[in-house]
Structures are given as structure tokens and as C-alpha cells.
Design an enzyme around this catalytic site. Sequence first.
Site, PDB file in Angstrom:
ATOM      1  N   SER A 161      93.853  80.924  63.217  1.00 29.02           N
ATOM      2  CA  SER A 161      95.162  80.282  62.746  1.00 29.02           C
ATOM      3  C   SER A 161      96.222  81.056  63.483  1.00 29.02           C
ATOM      4  O   SER A 161      96.089  82.055  63.727  1.00 29.02           O
ATOM      5  CB  SER A 161      95.154  80.027  61.260  1.00 29.02           C
ATOM      6  OG  SER A 161      96.557  79.829  61.022  1.00 29.02           O
ATOM      7  N   TYR A 174      95.612  83.054  52.383  1.00 31.66           N
ATOM      8  CA  TYR A 174      95.176  82.391  53.282  1.00 31.66           C
ATOM      9  C   TYR A 174      95.521  83.156  54.912  1.00 31.66           C
ATOM     10  O   TYR A 174      94.732  83.740  55.817  1.00 31.66           O
ATOM     11  CB  TYR A 174      95.793  81.200  53.774  1.00 31.66           C
ATOM     12  CG  TYR A 174      95.416  80.319  54.905  1.00 31.66           C
ATOM     13  CD1 TYR A 174      94.230  79.690  54.729  1.00 31.66           C
ATOM     14  CD2 TYR A 174      96.227  80.489  56.076  1.00 31.66           C
ATOM     15  CE1 TYR A 174      93.648  78.996  56.034  1.00 31.66           C
ATOM     16  CE2 TYR A 174      95.718  79.337  57.041  1.00 31.66           C
ATOM     17  CZ  TYR A 174      94.670  78.833  57.091  1.00 31.66           C
ATOM     18  OH  TYR A 174      94.351  78.114  58.215  1.00 31.66           O
TER      19      TYR A 174
HETATM   20  C1  BGC Z   1      96.875  75.779  58.179  1.00 34.84           C
HETATM   21  C2  BGC Z   1      97.396  74.468  58.052  1.00 34.84           C
HETATM   22  C3  BGC Z   1      98.897  74.513  58.705  1.00 34.84           C
HETATM   23  C4  BGC Z   1      99.054  75.409  60.090  1.00 34.84           C
HETATM   24  C5  BGC Z   1     100.374  75.521  60.607  1.00 34.84           C
HETATM   25  C6  BGC Z   1      96.874  76.265  59.457  1.00 34.84           C
HETATM   26  O1  BGC Z   1      96.206  77.394  59.698  1.00 34.84           O
HETATM   27  O2  BGC Z   1      95.563  75.581  57.727  1.00 34.84           O
HETATM   28  O3  BGC Z   1      97.804  74.173  56.764  1.00 34.84           O
HETATM   29  O4  BGC Z   1      99.520  73.363  58.806  1.00 34.84           O
HETATM   30  O5  BGC Z   1      98.303  76.548  60.048  1.00 34.84           O
HETATM   31  O6  BGC Z   1     101.272  76.291  59.763  1.00 34.84           O
END
Ligand code: BGC
Length: 276
Positions: A161, A174
Site C-alpha cells: 500500500s 494497517y
Molecule cells: C487502503 C485504503 C486507502 C488507500 C489510500 C489503501 O491501502 O486500504 O483504504 O483508501 O490505501 O489511503
Amino acid sequence: MSEAAPVRHFPVVLEGQPALVTGANSGIGKAVALGMAASGADVVVNYVVDPAAAEEVAHGIEACGRRAMTIKADVSDEDRVKAMFAQAIGHFGTLHILVNNAGLQRDAAFHEMTLAQWKKVIGVNLTGQFLCAREAVREFKKRGVVDQISAAAGKLVFMSSVHQEIPWAGHVNYASSKGGVMQLMRSIAQEVAPLAIRANGVGPGAIRTPINRPAWETPKAYGRLMSLVPYKRIGEPDDIAQAVAWLASDAADYVTGATLFIDGGMSLYPGFATGG
Ligand code: BGC
């Protein structure tokens, strides 16, 4: 709100390379599984909930003229992961590609975050990627390179991410899991390169999927989101699927240990476009 991007062409470069995609029944994983099939691969569709959705993805793969199988397995469960790989390899003979995609969010203010929320996210997003990558590497190492199929013995793609880099208040579990995915991927890449196994990451920004629906579903939310996206459109799952297919192909044979951010510029510190 922007329209969904048109379906793009996938070059047929993954024939004879069975791929396992975790969390493949929705969102990015679904697009990746279909993209793998459009690129010529047979595909294992891993899922945990909603078997009907997994079946639908399998039908999509078959509609591309490829073989599909669905396997229910929680990637944070070692026994289930081992059983899934045994079943997949038993069915397709081997695997050449793993897309470590399964991931989730359990958001909370830091002072209210429970240990259960922390463990769930680390368990699926980080431990799950470790467990699946380990089984895949065992198979790739055992088989080695098959020249007519691919220059590499196997390809690992880790779904990370932008939050492997960008801190994210309210989402520390996360962001921590994705920071971990980056070093997991890079350390594995370093270790297995001599075995002709490549490992790379993909760092999506805001992609139109169920995980972040509140961030794009109303015009107001979409407008707010666009203040973080210099390219001024939300990403579509196919934007990610295209990159994964390329990373898994021999076109990317000299690419290992890299993270490809696919984020419309979200990681470019958009606040500095006018400040600083
Ligand atoms: C998340 C999303 C988020 C995006 C940008 C992703 O890794 O799961 O919820 O919108 O990152 O912030």
C-alpha cells in the site's frame, strides 16, 4: 465522479504458469485473478467469505479459456495455508506465481485500538503473506527453472500500500502491517534471488474497492479524496491488475525487490504542490 476505466488489454504472457491469488473474490484480488487469466495463466482463487463471489471469479477465468479452482482458506492459519498449497499444486502440477493479496482493515483511534484489532490485521496482512510466500518458495525451489515456461523459477507479488511509506493516523495496525510487508518482500527478494525467484511489491493508493467505499461513494467524499490524488481520479482495480501481470511476466525479469506505487501520485506529498 469519474467513470470506471475501460477494460484494458492484457498481453498473453503467462501461459503454462499457474497462479494463486489470495483474497481473490473481491476488489483488487478479483481484478488480479481475472487479469492473470487474461494473461494466459490458470488461477487458484483463494477466499474466506462469500463462496458465490469466488465461484463467479472462477467462471470469469474459465470464460478466458483458462482453468480455475476456488479454495477457502484463512491465510493467517498455517495448517490451512499448507493444505491450500498442497491442493493447488496437486491440481495444477505446480505453481509459478503467488499474488499475496488478501488484506483487511480494522480501524480505530490508537488509544482505543484493541489487541484483537491489532492481531487480526497483522495476522492476515503480514503473517498471511509470510505463510503463503514460504509455501510458494518451497515449491519454486523444488521445481527450479523450466526454460520453456519462464526465465524465473517463480514470481512472488506482495500487495502492499502507499501506507508502507505514508503514516496513517487511525490505522496504525494497517500501516504497520504494510511497512512490514515491504521488509518481508525485500528480505525475501534478497534471499531467493540466487534461486531465480523474484519478489516484488505493489503499493496501491486509493482504488475503487469495498475496503475504502466511504472514501469514494459520495461526491463529497470523492472530492476530499481527490485533494490527496494529484492525478485527480480514483484508481480502478484493473490499474493494479495490469501492473501485477507485468511484474509476474518475463518482461520484468530483471525486477526484484521493487515496490511499484500505483497511486495517481498520492505518495508525492501532494500538500507540497503549493506549500513548503
Ligand atoms: C487502503 C485504503 C486507502 C488507500 C489510500 C489503501 O491501502 O486500504 O483504504 O483508501 O490505501 O489511503
